[in-house]
Design a protein around this motif. Structure first.
Motif, PDB file in Angstrom:
ATOM      1  N   PHE A 111       0.817  -1.214   0.000  1.00  8.96           N
ATOM      2  CA  PHE A 111       0.000   0.000   0.000  1.00  8.96           C
ATOM      3  C   PHE A 111       0.851   1.264   0.000  1.00  8.96           C
ATOM      4  N   LYS A 112       2.128   1.152   0.332  1.00  4.97           N
ATOM      5  CA  LYS A 112       2.973   2.348   0.372  1.00  4.97           C
ATOM      6  C   LYS A 112       3.062   3.025  -0.992  1.00  4.97           C
ATOM      7  N   ASP A 143       9.857  -3.459   2.408  1.00  8.06           N
ATOM      8  CA  ASP A 143       8.819  -2.796   1.612  1.00  8.06           C
ATOM      9  C   ASP A 143       9.074  -1.334   1.267  1.00  8.06           C
ATOM     10  N   GLY A 255       1.442  -0.075  11.889  1.00 13.50           N
ATOM     11  CA  GLY A 255       2.825  -0.066  12.344  1.00 13.50           C
ATOM     12  C   GLY A 255       3.162   1.308  12.891  1.00 13.50           C
ATOM     13  N   ASN A 256       3.388   2.229  11.952  1.00 13.03           N
ATOM     14  CA  ASN A 256       3.790   3.582  12.309  1.00 13.03           C
ATOM     15  C   ASN A 256       2.609   4.530  12.539  1.00 13.03           C
ATOM     16  N   PHE A 257       1.383   4.008  12.505  1.00 11.75           N
ATOM     17  CA  PHE A 257       0.165   4.787  12.741  1.00 11.75           C
ATOM     18  C   PHE A 257      -0.135   5.777  11.610  1.00 11.75           C
ATOM     19  N   GLY A 258       0.511   5.588  10.427  1.00 13.19           N
ATOM     20  CA  GLY A 258       0.258   6.508   9.329  1.00 13.19           C
ATOM     21  C   GLY A 258      -1.071   6.225   8.651  1.00 13.19           C
ATOM     22  N   ASP A 259      -1.261   4.955   8.271  1.00 16.10           N
ATOM     23  CA  ASP A 259      -2.446   4.583   7.521  1.00 16.10           C
ATOM     24  C   ASP A 259      -3.715   4.849   8.336  1.00 16.10           C
ATOM     25  N   THR A 410      -3.100  -4.495   2.925  1.00 17.70           N
ATOM     26  CA  THR A 410      -1.966  -3.600   2.712  1.00 17.70           C
ATOM     27  C   THR A 410      -0.859  -4.185   1.845  1.00 17.70           C
TER      28      THR A 410
HETATM   29  C1  LIG Z   1       3.984  -0.116   6.171  1.00 15.57           C
HETATM   30  C2  LIG Z   1       3.021  -1.254   6.230  1.00 15.57           C
HETATM   31  C3  LIG Z   1       2.045  -1.350   7.256  1.00 15.57           C
HETATM   32  C4  LIG Z   1       1.937  -0.354   8.396  1.00 15.57           C
HETATM   33  O1  LIG Z   1       1.470   0.901   7.976  1.00 15.57           O
HETATM   34  P1  LIG Z   1       1.619   2.192   8.927  1.00 15.57           P
HETATM   35  O2  LIG Z   1       1.169   3.340   8.104  1.00 15.57           O
HETATM   36  O3  LIG Z   1       3.093   2.264   9.254  1.00 15.57           O
HETATM   37  O4  LIG Z   1       0.788   1.974  10.136  1.00 15.57           O
HETATM   38  C5  LIG Z   1       1.152  -2.414   7.212  1.00 15.57           C
HETATM   39  N1  LIG Z   1       1.222  -3.357   6.235  1.00 15.57           N
HETATM   40  C6  LIG Z   1       2.147  -3.302   5.255  1.00 15.57           C
HETATM   41  C7  LIG Z   1       2.187  -4.379   4.229  1.00 15.57           C
HETATM   42  C8  LIG Z   1       3.078  -2.249   5.207  1.00 15.57           C
HETATM   43  O5  LIG Z   1       4.017  -2.208   4.217  1.00 15.57           O
END
Ligand SMILES: *Cc1c(COP(=O)(O)O)cnc(C)c1O
Length: 465
Positions: A111-112, A143, A255-259, A410
């Motif tokens: 998703f990045k 990723d 993870g980083n609370f961005g999404d 994601t």
């Molecule tokens: C980066 C990532 C996450 C976490 O997203 P955040 O925005 O950091 O919370 C979850 N799943 C996948 C596959 C990712 O690459």
């Protein structure tokens, strides 16, 4: 739109400057001075729009004063034209109430890409015609590296150096980085661990001699433009499931609370969000924070969901800022306490505010595998382990039966073939567009785990233009 720092003492910037700056000079993160609101008629009017037009409607207020709607539309077309699905982020139904929002149709299958493809376009636009070149330096365990490289490959005024620990990323992940042969892309395999690579990047950013010779920019920095791009798909999915006339819940592997913060912004902008589920693996700092107010960093436990294996969630500061009533001084004091002791407790009144919208769940490896199999057997979908963490949390959510629950998917399962095969018995094939990944030429530099050697290489290559 003006951008202000969560710690209250950095200069106010416009969208262009906030995008190029990344981190604020007081150590805080940039946020818009106010959340734009869409009325119910505005949201209803999104119903028939394609992804790019939705993106223009949602993001226009954030870029106002810097980009016109037509300029924004052109950038979105270029960014999302590289996705392999016409819907860009399609919704897939699993059962009568559970849905997947597939965010992995971009060039690197995670998703990045949704955010970084747009960020690459924005960087190039903002640097065009100037005499400023930026040098992006990052370390990756998988990723982020490939998504960042795909976003800036071949762009003018930008070069990227990506460090990975030699032999410690998967073959798919390495090849997604090293087969990009654009001259502005430099992959470096370090003899060492991910932490060694990360430490070298940090040291470079604090190295005055390096900073005097190149304009360094971080790719894993907490860039507002990345979050902005992620707000769009909450609206895109929400209107398809009945918003503004029906509430929707979202479950987000975090993870980083961005999404998940982007989902919070969508709610502030007027999307009727019934609940945002923060789904963590056993690295559960966010779950502890939201349930008990205990925001303390521990040791990272490696899991089948490496992109969620985090100690601290940088973007959580943006939520705390809002929960404090946008009190930059209070956030500065809280973060200073956290930096000193690696722990802080979140005051009860702030937690009460968070719980109105957020809930959380901690999902272990067995629960993840169970959800992965449920999607396969009952929903007809092979999903990746990160998405399965989100789905497990979604299925545990107690909420009105008439609220649809959307899990953000994601990553594509083919990015994590071993873990998917372990849980499901099925090995997901690489999608056709990546099919020849293993036949492509690779290019990367192998360097010893020695800071001076890495710095010398980066400065020499950067000087060659
Ligand atoms: C980066 C990532 C996450 C976490 O997203 P955040 O925005 O950091 O919370 C979850 N799943 C996948 C596959 C990712 O690459």
């Amino acid at each position: 739109m003006d951008y202000i720092s969560t710690r209250g003492s950095a200069p106010t910037l416009d969208f262009r400057a906030a995008t190029l700056a990344g981190l604020a000079s007081d150590g805080g993160l940039y946020v818009p001075a106010a959340w734009p609101r869409l009325g119910t008629d505005d949201i209803r009017a999104l119903a028939g729009l394609d992804y790019v037009e939705t993106a223009v409607r949602i993001m226009a207020p954030f870029v106002a004063g810097v980009l016109s709607e037509d300029e924004l539309r052109a950038l979105c077309r270029a960014a999302y034209g590289r996705f392999s699905h016409d819907a860009v982020t399609p919704l897939v139904q699993l059962d009568h109430r559970h849905w997947l929002l597939e965010l992995f149709h971009g060039p690197t299958l995670a998703f990045k890409d949704v955010a970084l493809q747009l960020l690459g376009q924005l960087f190039e636009t903002f640097l065009a015609g100037g005499d400023r070149d930026i040098t992006i330096v990052g370390a990756t365990s998988g990723d982020t590296g490939s998504a960042a490289i795909e976003a800036v490959a071949g762009r003018e005024h930008i070069r990227i150096f990506m460090l990975h620990p030699e032999g410690r990323v998967s073959d798919v992940q390495r090849r997604q980085m090293t087969t990009v042969l654009a001259p502005n892309v430099h992959n470096i395999a370090i003899d060492g661990s991910f932490d060694d690579a990360q430490a070298m990047v940090k040291r470079l950013f604090g190295d005055e001699e390096a900073r005097n010779r190149v304009t360094l920019s971080a790719v894993n920095s907490i860039n507002w433009a990345r979050l902005m791009a992620q707000i769009v798909y909450y609206f895109y999915a929400g209107v398809r499931l009945g918003a503004p006339d029906r509430e929707i819940a979202f479950s987000v592997p975090t993870g980083n609370f961005g999404d998940v913060f982007a989902g919070y912004v969508a709610a502030q902008m007027g999307l009727p969000v019934a609940k945002l589920v923060v789904a963590t693996n056993v690295n559960d700092i966010l779950h502890r924070a939201l349930t008990r107010g205990d925001y303390s960093a521990g040791h990272v436990t490696p899991t089948a969901t490496p992109s969620m294996d985090i100690q601290v969630s940088s973007n959580f500061e943006r939520l705390l800022f809002d929960l404090s009533g946008r009190d930059g001084g209070a956030i500065r004091r809280m973060m200073a306490e956290f930096d000193a002791s690696r722990a802080m407790s979140i005051p009860e009144d702030m937690l009460a505010g968070a719980r109105r919208l957020f809930s959380s769940a901690r999902i272990d490896g067995d629960e993840m595998a169970l959800a992965l199999r449920w999607a396969q057997e009952r929903g007809g979908q092979l999903i990746d382990p990160h998405s399965a963490v989100g789905l497990a949390a979604a299925r545990a959510l107690e909420i009105d039966a008439d609220v649809p629950v959307v899990t953000l998917a994601t990553a594509h399962p083919a990015k994590f073939p071993d873990a998917v095969e372990r849980a499901s018995g099925v090995r997901p094939p690489l999608p056709a567009r990546l099919g020849n990944l293993f036949d492509r030429e690779e290019r990367y530099e192998k360097l010893p785990g020695d800071y001076d050697a890495v710095k010398a290489y980066i400065l020499a290559e950067a000087a060659r233009g």
